[in-house]
Write an enzyme that holds these catalytic residues in place. Structure first.
Site, short mmCIF file in Angstrom:
data_model
loop_
_atom_site.label_atom_id
_atom_site.label_comp_id
_atom_site.label_asym_id
_atom_site.label_seq_id
_atom_site.Cartn_x
_atom_site.Cartn_y
_atom_site.Cartn_z
N GLU A 125 0.81 -1.53 -0.07
CA GLU A 125 -0.08 0.07 -0.05
C GLU A 125 0.92 1.03 -0.03
O GLU A 125 2.17 1.34 0.17
CB GLU A 125 -0.87 0.11 1.44
CG GLU A 125 -2.31 -0.17 1.09
CD GLU A 125 -3.16 0.46 0.54
OE1 GLU A 125 -2.51 1.35 -0.19
OE2 GLU A 125 -4.54 0.01 0.47
N ASP A 126 0.11 2.13 -0.78
CA ASP A 126 0.94 3.91 -0.86
C ASP A 126 1.13 4.06 0.68
O ASP A 126 2.09 5.25 1.49
CB ASP A 126 0.42 4.23 -1.20
CG ASP A 126 -1.09 4.71 -1.92
OD1 ASP A 126 -1.90 3.88 -1.15
OD2 ASP A 126 -1.59 5.54 -2.84
N PHE A 128 -1.70 16.33 4.21
CA PHE A 128 -2.23 15.20 2.94
C PHE A 128 -0.91 16.03 2.00
O PHE A 128 -0.75 17.20 2.04
CB PHE A 128 -3.28 16.34 2.75
CG PHE A 128 -3.55 15.67 1.36
CD1 PHE A 128 -4.54 14.53 1.39
CD2 PHE A 128 -3.82 15.81 -0.05
CE1 PHE A 128 -5.19 13.70 0.38
CE2 PHE A 128 -4.07 15.27 -1.43
CZ PHE A 128 -4.58 13.96 -1.46
N ARG A 182 2.24 12.49 -8.85
CA ARG A 182 2.21 11.40 -8.40
C ARG A 182 3.59 11.21 -9.16
O ARG A 182 4.40 10.17 -8.54
CB ARG A 182 1.12 10.27 -9.41
CG ARG A 182 -0.27 10.53 -8.60
CD ARG A 182 -1.24 9.06 -9.51
NE ARG A 182 -2.25 8.87 -9.27
CZ ARG A 182 -3.02 8.74 -8.65
NH1 ARG A 182 -2.45 8.17 -7.53
NH2 ARG A 182 -4.16 9.12 -8.61
N ASP A 242 -4.60 6.07 5.48
CA ASP A 242 -5.21 6.87 6.43
C ASP A 242 -6.54 6.71 7.07
O ASP A 242 -6.34 6.23 8.59
CB ASP A 242 -5.39 7.68 5.13
CG ASP A 242 -6.00 9.06 5.73
OD1 ASP A 242 -5.20 10.39 6.52
OD2 ASP A 242 -6.75 9.82 4.57
P1 IMP Z 1 -7.94 5.33 3.59
O1 IMP Z 1 -8.71 4.20 3.18
O2 IMP Z 1 -8.78 6.27 4.00
O3 IMP Z 1 -6.95 4.95 4.58
O4 IMP Z 1 -7.38 5.64 2.20
C1 IMP Z 1 -6.38 5.82 1.66
C2 IMP Z 1 -5.95 5.69 0.37
O5 IMP Z 1 -6.70 7.11 0.09
C3 IMP Z 1 -4.85 5.84 -0.30
O6 IMP Z 1 -4.97 5.00 -0.58
C4 IMP Z 1 -5.01 7.43 -0.61
O7 IMP Z 1 -4.70 7.19 -2.02
C5 IMP Z 1 -6.18 8.16 -0.59
N1 IMP Z 1 -5.09 8.81 0.61
C6 IMP Z 1 -5.18 8.89 1.83
N2 IMP Z 1 -4.77 10.03 2.42
C7 IMP Z 1 -4.34 10.59 1.43
C8 IMP Z 1 -2.89 11.86 1.27
O8 IMP Z 1 -2.61 12.41 1.99
N3 IMP Z 1 -2.43 11.61 0.15
C9 IMP Z 1 -2.72 10.68 -1.03
N4 IMP Z 1 -3.93 10.30 -1.08
C10 IMP Z 1 -4.15 10.13 0.46
#
Ligand code: IMP
Length: 185
Positions: free
Chosen positions: A104-105, A157, A170, A108
């Site tokens: 995973e990148d 962010f 990206r 959050d």
């Molecule tokens: P989650 O479901 O809230 O954990 O979000 C996961 C996805 O939201 C990641 O795989 C990203 O694509 C996007 N995301 C969450 N935080 C960021 C950020 O700080 N920058 C860019 N994309 C984010």
């Protein structure tokens, strides 16, 4: 508004290209040690994990297979996760009986990952672990045990090294924070 000069939109570099490179090598070594003597399937989630996956797989020294999924966790230009997850691209091959590492990148809220974990567990892998480049624990809504974490970052962010704002940034080689004008424009 986004400008034509990407780097001019960046207010601060959080993680430099060198820091990221060193961390990815370290993660690759750790994963190779932990899975020594086994084969591993790396499952990555497009599009944000693409640079991380490309670099991580080359820092792993045991045999790996790769597969790619694409999910959307929120639509359009926004910095908030909606919790709605749609599978845009599914796995190409079966992972039944395989050792799987989900790459995973960023984690959050954890909602996307939580959904993916349930989905992948349903496909009966022999094991399923998680590797994320970035962890933003301040915003977590679901508790998820993460096996490999590159960097824990504050609740900001971020863009770059795969991460986007409105599908842009990206291709930055570092991870940074944008100027407030870019979001409000
Ligand atoms: P989650 O479901 O809230 O954990 O979000 C996961 C996805 O939201 C990641 O795989 C990203 O694509 C996007 N995301 C969450 N935080 C960021 C950020 O700080 N920058 C860019 N994309 C984010």
């Amino acid at each position: 508004m986004t400008s034509v000069d990407m780097e001019a939109d960046v207010a601060e570099v959080l993680l430099s290209e060198d820091e990221i490179r060193a961390k990815v090598l370290e993660l690759g070594r750790q994963i190779s040690d932990d899975y020594a003597g086994r084969q591993l399937t790396l499952v990555s989630v497009l599009k944000g994990s693409l640079p991380f996956m490309a670099d991580l797989m080359r820092s792993i020294t045991i045999p790996v297979r790769i597969d790619l999924m694409e999910v959307s966790s929120y639509g359009g230009i926004t910095t908030e996760s909606s919790g709605l997850v749609r599978i845009l691209k599914d796995l190409s091959s079966s992972i039944e009986g395989s050792d799987v590492l989900l790459v995973e990148d960023i984690i959050d809220t954890g909602l996307t990952l939580n959904y993916l974990l349930r989905y992948l567990r349903g496909k009966n892998p022999a094991s399923l672990r998680i590797c994320t480049l970035l962890d933003k624990p301040a915003r977590r809504l679901v508790e998820i045990p993460v096996d490999y974490i590159g960097f824990t970052i504050p609740d900001r962010f971020v863009v770059g090294y795969g991460l986007d704002y409105g599908e842009l940034y990206r291709n930055l080689r570092f991870v940074g924070v944008l100027r407030p004008e870019v979001y409000s424009g």
